[in-house]
Design a protein around this motif. Structure first.
Motif, PDB file in Angstrom:
ATOM      1  N   SER A  26     -14.507  12.144  -3.594  1.00 35.29           N
ATOM      2  CA  SER A  26     -14.956  11.098  -4.512  1.00 35.29           C
ATOM      3  C   SER A  26     -16.102  10.281  -3.916  1.00 35.29           C
ATOM      4  CB  SER A  26     -13.799  10.172  -4.876  1.00 35.29           C
ATOM      5  OG  SER A  26     -13.415   9.395  -3.769  1.00 35.29           O
ATOM      6  N   GLY A  27     -16.070  10.053  -2.612  1.00 38.26           N
ATOM      7  CA  GLY A  27     -17.139   9.295  -1.969  1.00 38.26           C
ATOM      8  C   GLY A  27     -17.055   7.794  -2.190  1.00 38.26           C
ATOM      9  N   GLU A  28     -15.996   7.309  -2.825  1.00 37.84           N
ATOM     10  CA  GLU A  28     -15.836   5.868  -3.061  1.00 37.84           C
ATOM     11  C   GLU A  28     -14.815   5.311  -2.084  1.00 37.84           C
ATOM     12  OE1 GLU A  28     -15.443   4.372  -6.923  1.00 37.84           O
ATOM     13  OE2 GLU A  28     -16.569   5.994  -7.845  1.00 37.84           O
ATOM     14  N   TYR A  29     -15.192   4.238  -1.418  1.00 42.11           N
ATOM     15  CA  TYR A  29     -14.337   3.671  -0.380  1.00 42.11           C
ATOM     16  C   TYR A  29     -13.961   2.217  -0.671  1.00 42.11           C
ATOM     17  CZ  TYR A  29     -15.908   7.877   1.922  1.00 42.11           C
ATOM     18  OH  TYR A  29     -16.195   9.174   2.206  1.00 42.11           O
ATOM     19  N   HIS A  30     -13.787   1.891  -1.939  1.00 42.31           N
ATOM     20  CA  HIS A  30     -13.327   0.564  -2.318  1.00 42.31           C
ATOM     21  C   HIS A  30     -11.837   0.466  -2.024  1.00 42.31           C
ATOM     22  CE1 HIS A  30     -17.174  -0.016  -4.227  1.00 42.31           C
ATOM     23  NE2 HIS A  30     -16.992   1.059  -4.976  1.00 42.31           N
ATOM     24  N   PRO A  31     -11.364  -0.708  -1.615  1.00 47.85           N
ATOM     25  CA  PRO A  31      -9.943  -0.857  -1.260  1.00 47.85           C
ATOM     26  C   PRO A  31      -8.984  -0.438  -2.375  1.00 47.85           C
ATOM     27  CG  PRO A  31     -11.173  -2.775  -0.515  1.00 47.85           C
ATOM     28  CD  PRO A  31     -12.122  -1.946  -1.321  1.00 47.85           C
ATOM     29  N   ALA A  32      -9.290  -0.769  -3.611  1.00 50.44           N
ATOM     30  CA  ALA A  32      -8.406  -0.402  -4.721  1.00 50.44           C
ATOM     31  C   ALA A  32      -8.348   1.117  -4.880  1.00 50.44           C
ATOM     32  CB  ALA A  32      -8.884  -1.049  -6.013  1.00 50.44           C
ATOM     33  N   HIS A  33      -9.463   1.772  -4.701  1.00 53.07           N
ATOM     34  CA  HIS A  33      -9.525   3.238  -4.818  1.00 53.07           C
ATOM     35  C   HIS A  33      -8.726   3.901  -3.691  1.00 53.07           C
ATOM     36  CE1 HIS A  33     -11.305   6.910  -6.367  1.00 53.07           C
ATOM     37  NE2 HIS A  33     -11.582   7.270  -5.125  1.00 53.07           N
ATOM     38  N   ILE A  34      -8.852   3.365  -2.496  1.00 59.25           N
ATOM     39  CA  ILE A  34      -8.118   3.908  -1.349  1.00 59.25           C
ATOM     40  C   ILE A  34      -6.612   3.724  -1.543  1.00 59.25           C
ATOM     41  CG2 ILE A  34      -7.695   3.625   1.120  1.00 59.25           C
ATOM     42  CD1 ILE A  34     -10.691   2.899   1.372  1.00 59.25           C
ATOM     43  N   ILE A  35      -6.199   2.549  -2.011  1.00 58.81           N
ATOM     44  CA  ILE A  35      -4.772   2.289  -2.246  1.00 58.81           C
ATOM     45  C   ILE A  35      -4.233   3.203  -3.336  1.00 58.81           C
ATOM     46  CG2 ILE A  35      -3.140   0.569  -3.125  1.00 58.81           C
ATOM     47  CD1 ILE A  35      -4.864  -1.537  -1.638  1.00 58.81           C
ATOM     48  N   LEU A  36      -4.989   3.371  -4.409  1.00 62.41           N
ATOM     49  CA  LEU A  36      -4.559   4.252  -5.501  1.00 62.41           C
ATOM     50  C   LEU A  36      -4.396   5.691  -5.015  1.00 62.41           C
ATOM     51  CD1 LEU A  36      -3.943   4.551  -8.522  1.00 62.41           C
ATOM     52  CD2 LEU A  36      -6.368   4.996  -8.851  1.00 62.41           C
ATOM     53  N   LEU A  37      -5.349   6.183  -4.240  1.00 65.26           N
ATOM     54  CA  LEU A  37      -5.249   7.545  -3.713  1.00 65.26           C
ATOM     55  C   LEU A  37      -4.106   7.681  -2.721  1.00 65.26           C
ATOM     56  CD1 LEU A  37      -8.949   8.671  -3.269  1.00 65.26           C
ATOM     57  CD2 LEU A  37      -7.285   9.482  -4.934  1.00 65.26           C
ATOM     58  N   ALA A  38      -3.854   6.632  -1.927  1.00 65.49           N
ATOM     59  CA  ALA A  38      -2.745   6.674  -0.975  1.00 65.49           C
ATOM     60  C   ALA A  38      -1.404   6.742  -1.709  1.00 65.49           C
ATOM     61  CB  ALA A  38      -2.789   5.467  -0.053  1.00 65.49           C
ATOM     62  N   VAL A  39      -1.263   5.967  -2.771  1.00 65.36           N
ATOM     63  CA  VAL A  39      -0.018   5.999  -3.551  1.00 65.36           C
ATOM     64  C   VAL A  39       0.159   7.358  -4.215  1.00 65.36           C
ATOM     65  CG1 VAL A  39       1.127   5.025  -5.590  1.00 65.36           C
ATOM     66  CG2 VAL A  39       0.105   3.517  -3.882  1.00 65.36           C
ATOM     67  N   CYS A  40      -0.904   7.860  -4.829  1.00 66.93           N
ATOM     68  CA  CYS A  40      -0.825   9.173  -5.484  1.00 66.93           C
ATOM     69  C   CYS A  40      -0.571  10.290  -4.469  1.00 66.93           C
ATOM     70  CB  CYS A  40      -2.113   9.455  -6.254  1.00 66.93           C
ATOM     71  SG  CYS A  40      -2.320   8.420  -7.701  1.00 66.93           S
ATOM     72  N   GLY A  41      -1.196  10.218  -3.306  1.00 71.50           N
ATOM     73  CA  GLY A  41      -0.982  11.224  -2.269  1.00 71.50           C
ATOM     74  C   GLY A  41       0.433  11.194  -1.734  1.00 71.50           C
ATOM     75  N   THR A  42       0.984  10.002  -1.564  1.00 72.87           N
ATOM     76  CA  THR A  42       2.365   9.878  -1.099  1.00 72.87           C
ATOM     77  C   THR A  42       3.334  10.444  -2.128  1.00 72.87           C
ATOM     78  OG1 THR A  42       1.749   7.913   0.146  1.00 72.87           O
ATOM     79  CG2 THR A  42       4.095   8.249  -0.275  1.00 72.87           C
ATOM     80  N   LEU A  43       3.118  10.109  -3.379  1.00 77.81           N
ATOM     81  CA  LEU A  43       3.957  10.652  -4.456  1.00 77.81           C
ATOM     82  C   LEU A  43       3.819  12.175  -4.534  1.00 77.81           C
ATOM     83  CD1 LEU A  43       5.856  10.065  -6.844  1.00 77.81           C
ATOM     84  CD2 LEU A  43       3.815   9.859  -8.262  1.00 77.81           C
TER      85      LEU A  43
END
Length: 75
Positions: A26-43
């Motif tokens: 994605s190339g986006e490193y905004h905190p909200a984007h990182i948190i969303l991807l971390a939650v989705c990756g964990t799930l």
């Protein structure tokens, strides 16, 4: 190391590599984007673990719940 522990480690690596790959792609490193991807990756890692555990137990590669293999004879 028993099979159950290997499966858990594989799920953790799956989640880490998925999160890293999605961040890189994605190339986006905004905190909200990182948190969303971390939650989705964990799930996703947890669901992958559950699916693989079911498949391996169905194929008799993992013991059933509470069965440590006691009483089984090895060839």
């Amino acid at each position: 190391m028993d099979q159950e522990k290997r499966l858990k480690l594989a799920a953790v690596f799956f989640a880490i590599f998925w999160i890293g790959g999605m961040l890189w792609w994605s190339g986006e490193y905004h905190p909200a984007h990182i948190i969303l991807l971390a939650v989705c990756g964990t799930l996703g890692g947890y669901l992958w673990y559950l699916a693989m555990r079911w498949v391996f137990r169905h194929m008799h590669l993992l013991p059933r719940n509470g069965d440590n293999g006691a009483g089984r004879e090895t060839p």
